[in-house]
Write a protein that holds these residues in place. Structure first.
Motif: not given
Length: 188
Positions: A86-87, A93-100, A105-113
């Motif tokens: 994916p692009n 950079k702090d939300r990037r992770y490698t798999k294979g 890009c790790q999605p942002e977790i919302s603080e509010q429901i």
């Protein structure tokens, strides 16, 4: 013709080279062909000193590329397909992770429901049932995705063999096969 008028016949024996290089095999000429010798034709894809059969697939050492041995117009060739990633240009950079092979890009977790979501329902504590003879406990999920434990008959193949000894019966008694429980039982 010689000077004396005799016919001179000369013949040469053609020596066929039937030793082929790695990845090729010798194919004899077809019956009725005007060729004396066959030819070496490609029979495998060659990767370094390893042969791959037609249709074989293998991965690169990093598992990012898949290779396949294919043939088109009597020619063997190797097709390479690289894993598409994916692009992530807009990803911090702090939300990037490698798999294979790819970086995600790790999605942002919302603080509010969000208001449209109902709060999760808590599941009641599930009591453990007391299962009878020849029964096993099984976990099921209800419509709220809560667990409940039930008793279920074990498979018939796990039931003890049905033992009947007609020679030991007293006159006037007979054996009845009771199948109301999990495993059949003989009753007098």
């Amino acid at each position: 013709m010689s000077e004396s008028g005799n016919v001179i016949v000369s013949a040469e024996k053609e020596i066929c080279e039937d030793q082929c290089k790695l990845g090729f095999k010798y194919l004899s000429p077809t019956l009725g062909s005007d060729k004396c010798c066959g030819e070496c034709i490609q029979s495998h894809c060659k990767v370094e000193n390893e042969l791959k059969e037609l249709g074989a697939s293998w991965k690169s050492p990093d598992n990012c590329t898949t290779f396949r041995c294919e043939m088109k117009d009597d020619q063997f060739y190797i097709v390479a397909e690289q894993e598409s990633c994916p692009n992530i240009d807009d990803c911090p950079k702090d939300r990037r992770y490698t798999k294979g092979c790819c970086v995600f890009c790790q999605p942002e977790i919302s603080e509010q429901i969000p208001e449209e979501l109902e709060p999760l329902q808590e599941c009641p504590e599930t009591p453990l049932p007391k299962c009878g003879e020849n029964q096993v406990k099984k976990i099921e999920y209800d419509s709220n995705n809560c667990t409940k434990i039930i008793c279920e008959c074990k498979p018939a193949s796990d039931c003890p063999p049905l033992e009947v000894f007609p020679s030991e019966l007293l006159p006037g008694f007979k054996v009845i096969k009771d199948t109301s429980g999990c495993c059949p039982v003989a009753r007098l």
